[in-house]
Design a protein around this motif. Structure first.
Motif, mmCIF file in Angstrom:
data_model
loop_
_atom_site.group_PDB
_atom_site.id
_atom_site.type_symbol
_atom_site.label_atom_id
_atom_site.label_comp_id
_atom_site.label_asym_id
_atom_site.label_seq_id
_atom_site.Cartn_x
_atom_site.Cartn_y
_atom_site.Cartn_z
ATOM 1 N N ASP A 1 -47.113 2.650 10.812
ATOM 2 C CA ASP A 1 -47.070 2.936 12.296
ATOM 3 C C ASP A 1 -47.147 4.484 12.515
ATOM 4 O OD1 ASP A 1 -44.469 3.379 11.444
ATOM 5 O OD2 ASP A 1 -43.666 2.224 13.114
ATOM 6 N N ALA A 2 -47.734 5.062 11.503
ATOM 7 C CA ALA A 2 -47.872 6.801 11.634
ATOM 8 C C ALA A 2 -48.912 7.068 12.425
ATOM 9 C CB ALA A 2 -48.045 7.316 10.053
ATOM 10 N N GLY A 3 -50.008 6.203 12.829
ATOM 11 C CA GLY A 3 -50.811 6.853 13.743
ATOM 12 C C GLY A 3 -50.980 6.440 15.022
ATOM 13 N N GLU A 4 -50.926 4.897 15.314
ATOM 14 C CA GLU A 4 -50.872 4.459 16.730
ATOM 15 C C GLU A 4 -49.801 3.119 16.651
ATOM 16 O OE1 GLU A 4 -55.100 4.006 18.542
ATOM 17 O OE2 GLU A 4 -55.379 3.455 16.422
ATOM 18 N N ILE A 5 -49.238 2.940 17.815
ATOM 19 C CA ILE A 5 -48.629 1.651 18.390
ATOM 20 C C ILE A 5 -48.810 1.326 19.606
ATOM 21 C CG2 ILE A 5 -46.230 1.073 18.645
ATOM 22 C CD1 ILE A 5 -44.908 3.286 17.092
ATOM 23 N N TYR A 6 -49.233 -0.098 19.383
ATOM 24 C CA TYR A 6 -49.450 -0.905 20.744
ATOM 25 C C TYR A 6 -48.465 -1.916 20.872
ATOM 26 C CZ TYR A 6 -54.211 1.461 20.165
ATOM 27 O OH TYR A 6 -55.191 2.392 20.291
ATOM 28 N N ILE A 7 -47.940 -2.069 22.089
ATOM 29 C CA ILE A 7 -47.006 -2.931 22.172
ATOM 30 C C ILE A 7 -47.411 -4.000 23.307
ATOM 31 C CG2 ILE A 7 -46.211 -1.681 24.508
ATOM 32 C CD1 ILE A 7 -43.287 -2.068 22.988
ATOM 33 N N ALA A 8 -46.557 -5.219 23.086
ATOM 34 C CA ALA A 8 -47.216 -6.316 24.065
ATOM 35 C C ALA A 8 -46.311 -6.101 25.318
ATOM 36 C CB ALA A 8 -46.364 -7.619 23.290
ATOM 37 N N ARG A 9 -47.004 -7.136 26.194
ATOM 38 C CA ARG A 9 -46.820 -6.921 27.723
ATOM 39 C C ARG A 9 -45.315 -6.795 28.050
ATOM 40 N NH1 ARG A 9 -47.204 -11.744 29.888
ATOM 41 N NH2 ARG A 9 -47.044 -10.646 32.036
ATOM 42 N N GLU A 10 -44.666 -7.567 27.328
ATOM 43 C CA GLU A 10 -43.164 -7.661 27.613
ATOM 44 C C GLU A 10 -42.251 -7.865 26.469
ATOM 45 O OE1 GLU A 10 -42.165 -10.490 30.459
ATOM 46 O OE2 GLU A 10 -43.492 -12.022 29.920
ATOM 47 N N PRO A 11 -41.117 -7.799 26.307
ATOM 48 C CA PRO A 11 -40.293 -7.878 25.274
ATOM 49 C C PRO A 11 -39.736 -9.326 25.481
ATOM 50 C CG PRO A 11 -38.818 -6.533 26.779
ATOM 51 C CD PRO A 11 -40.317 -6.730 27.117
ATOM 52 N N VAL A 12 -39.015 -9.956 24.458
ATOM 53 C CA VAL A 12 -38.152 -11.145 24.487
ATOM 54 C C VAL A 12 -36.706 -11.048 24.110
ATOM 55 C CG1 VAL A 12 -38.291 -13.726 23.361
ATOM 56 C CG2 VAL A 12 -40.453 -12.260 23.366
ATOM 57 N N TYR B 1 -52.524 -12.751 20.705
ATOM 58 C CA TYR B 1 -53.023 -11.600 20.179
ATOM 59 C C TYR B 1 -54.423 -11.436 20.151
ATOM 60 C CZ TYR B 1 -53.302 -13.981 15.697
ATOM 61 O OH TYR B 1 -53.825 -14.840 14.693
ATOM 62 N N GLN B 2 -54.917 -10.228 19.617
ATOM 63 C CA GLN B 2 -56.182 -9.561 19.571
ATOM 64 C C GLN B 2 -56.608 -9.493 17.954
ATOM 65 O OE1 GLN B 2 -57.568 -6.587 22.370
ATOM 66 N NE2 GLN B 2 -58.488 -5.701 20.668
ATOM 67 N N GLY B 3 -57.670 -10.057 17.860
ATOM 68 C CA GLY B 3 -58.285 -9.927 16.613
ATOM 69 C C GLY B 3 -59.771 -9.304 16.780
ATOM 70 N N TYR B 4 -59.927 -8.516 15.528
ATOM 71 C CA TYR B 4 -61.192 -7.801 15.694
ATOM 72 C C TYR B 4 -61.995 -8.714 14.574
ATOM 73 C CZ TYR B 4 -59.067 -3.935 17.933
ATOM 74 O OH TYR B 4 -58.481 -3.065 18.943
ATOM 75 N N LEU C 1 -51.669 -5.769 19.249
ATOM 76 C CA LEU C 1 -50.952 -6.514 20.368
ATOM 77 C C LEU C 1 -50.759 -6.095 21.450
ATOM 78 C CD1 LEU C 1 -47.354 -8.016 19.016
ATOM 79 C CD2 LEU C 1 -49.061 -9.100 20.573
ATOM 80 N N LEU C 2 -52.383 -5.728 21.987
ATOM 81 C CA LEU C 2 -52.601 -5.843 23.205
ATOM 82 C C LEU C 2 -52.391 -6.911 23.884
ATOM 83 C CD1 LEU C 2 -55.300 -3.136 22.929
ATOM 84 C CD2 LEU C 2 -53.332 -2.730 24.235
ATOM 85 N N GLY C 3 -51.458 -7.616 23.948
ATOM 86 C CA GLY C 3 -51.352 -9.257 23.957
ATOM 87 C C GLY C 3 -49.807 -9.653 24.668
ATOM 88 N N THR C 4 -49.742 -10.923 24.449
ATOM 89 C CA THR C 4 -48.429 -11.548 25.039
ATOM 90 C C THR C 4 -47.625 -12.209 24.078
ATOM 91 O OG1 THR C 4 -49.738 -11.630 27.089
ATOM 92 C CG2 THR C 4 -47.897 -13.106 26.852
ATOM 93 N N VAL C 5 -46.383 -11.996 24.216
ATOM 94 C CA VAL C 5 -45.292 -13.002 23.199
ATOM 95 C C VAL C 5 -44.293 -13.185 24.319
ATOM 96 C CG1 VAL C 5 -43.781 -12.870 21.190
ATOM 97 C CG2 VAL C 5 -45.798 -11.429 21.405
#
Length: 471
Positions: free
Chosen positions: A324-335, A68-71, A52-56
């Motif tokens: 989520d023990a290793g990394e957390i990536y948060i969306a652009r803004e909350p809702v 959202y971003q997929g790999y 979620l280097l993305g937008t909600v």
């Protein structure tokens, strides 16, 4: 100095409104991680791993929308075997099948998500997927009602192509859409060069009359510490190079860096959600391994920033073995959902550099205005505001005091209470409400004080005060 706060809600994220306190502490509050996490897991090959280097957001019809971003592909890193120092440029990837996909999902309730079959983008010979833009990393999407061109109603800021050590310097690109699904890349991409990754879009900023994004200035040109820069544009195409606005300092632990920062506006604040990257200090820069959680920063103008909550984690990593023990990536803004603020984030059980930015997607919930609270225990505490002009006739508080109390006295600029507005006159609050109207025995409103300079003195016992508003 007399403040002019108008009818703007006052929070305690910084101390601008606070004159002094006694037996009251300002504490950072953490969102409650949703018990049903994760809310999305990768199920299709074009997702493989989610970030979620993305937008909600929640649109005008109440529908939750997510970019959202997929790999697609694994992209497993390995270390170069030459004799030079370990650095980011020396990480090698298996990129035979690695590229990023910007995907779209919807939800009626923000919990259960659908991936509509959009049939827009070809993936391995089929358009049966929910991809809206291929080879696009970091799904920074805004809806821009200011733009008179209907084909530019939605705007997208992203990294274009396969992003890895060989192409990291390619830069930032933009695309435009009439509906958020059918995108057209700008023909002269990339529009910002000489940057690192994790470019995040704020959008149009009315305070500065410009588009604003926050990026990491290049770590390949001298300064190898990850930090936060700010870029601006008048037309969403021509952007300035990012200028550093926030960097780790001597109060941060060794090896600590800012991997990125999403920024949103809330009640007069710019709130920055910092990707707090804790790397081993002995690892030569550019560092590649380490854990990442979310801290907060705040600003009144988006340029001068303060760290919030004594640099404590806002969304912390979970215990070893958790998702989520290793990394957390948060969306652009909350809702905003009813009386809560919902934070969407992606989680990874391992640290950065081990398996990459692995999904799934998760949710945390925070009380409205609940970023920082003024807290008192079983000994009566007080918080006195700076003087300000009273421009409303009601005092509304967001507070919890189910086992205690909140009372308010209204003082003049010199600290003398106005007649009828003392603590003794106040109707005590001993409940939990995000919008409680404070009254006094013979003064149900602030009508008599409108236009005058006042201070508020809050009395708190076993209570938490989150905000107040004069309206």
């Amino acid at each position: 100095m007399v403040l002019n706060i108008g009818t703007q809600k006052q929070l305690f994220i910084d101390d601008l409104i606070i004159d002094h306190t006694d037996n009251v502490e300002l504490n950072l509050n953490q969102p409650r991680k949703y018990v049903g996490n994760p809310i999305m897991i990768p199920i299709y090959p074009w997702e493989n791993r989610l970030t979620l280097l993305g937008t909600v957001w929640r649109n005008e019809d109440g529908l939750f929308e997510m970019w959202y971003q997929g790999y697609a592909g694994m992209g497993v890193p390995s270390i170069a075997t030459d004799d030079s120092d370990l650095a980011y440029e020396q990480i090698r990837f298996d990129i035979d099948d690695l590229h990023y996909t910007a995907c779209y999902a919807t939800s009626e309730d923000g919990i259960f998500w659908d991936r509509p079959n959009l049939k827009l983008v070809d993936y391995k010979g089929s358009k049966d997927n929910n991809i809206v833009l291929d080879h696009a990393a970091f799904a920074n999407v805004i809806k821009d009602d200011r733009d008179p061109d209907p084909n530019r109603l939605y705007k997208f800021l992203f990294y274009d192509g396969i992003i890895g050590p060989a192409t990291m310097g390619e830069g930032v690109s933009v695309a435009f859409s009439p509906d958020g699904k059918n995108w057209t890349r700008h023909p002269d991409n990339p529009v910002i060069k000489r940057v690192s990754d994790c470019h995040v879009l704020l959008g149009w900023d009315d305070l500065h009359n410009t588009y604003v994004s926050y990026a990491r200035p290049s770590v390949h040109e001298g300064n190898k510490t990850r930090r936060i820069g700010r870029s601006v544009s008048d037309d969403f195409i021509n952007w300035t190079l990012p200028e550093t606005v926030l960097a780790p300092d001597e109060l941060d632990p060794p090896g600590f860096e800012f991997y990125g920062m999403t920024v949103f506006k809330y009640e007069g604040f710019y709130i920055g959600q910092l990707y707090a990257y804790a790397a081993p200090p002995e690892e030569p820069q550019i560092r590649f391994y380490g854990t990442m959680d979310i801290q907060l920063a705040s600003s009144r103008d988006g340029i001068e920033w303060e760290r919030t909550g004594n640099r404590k984690s806002f969304i912390p990593n979970g215990p070893p073995g958790s998702i989520d023990a290793g990394e957390i990536y948060i969306a652009r803004e909350p809702v905003i959902v009813d009386d809560e603020i919902w934070f969407y984030y992606s989680a990874c059980p391992s640290e950065h550099g081990i398996t990459g930015r692995t999904g799934p997607l998760c949710l945390g919930k925070l009380r409205m205005d609940g970023f920082v609270s003024a807290d008192a225990g079983n000994q009566m505490g007080t918080l006195v505001t700076k003087p300000f002009v009273c421009e409303g006739n009601e005092l509304i508080i967001n507070a919890s005091a189910e086992k205690g109390l909140v009372a308010v006295a209204v003082l003049d600029e010199s600290g003398i209470q106005y007649s009828g507005y003392s603590k003794r006159d106040c109707v005590l609050f001993d409940s939990d409400s995000i919008s409680h109207k404070v009254t006094w025995e013979k003064r149900p409103t602030l009508d008599e004080l409108k236009g005058k300079t006042i201070r508020l003195k809050f009395y708190l016992k076993d209570a938490n005060l989150y905000s107040f508003t004069i309206r």
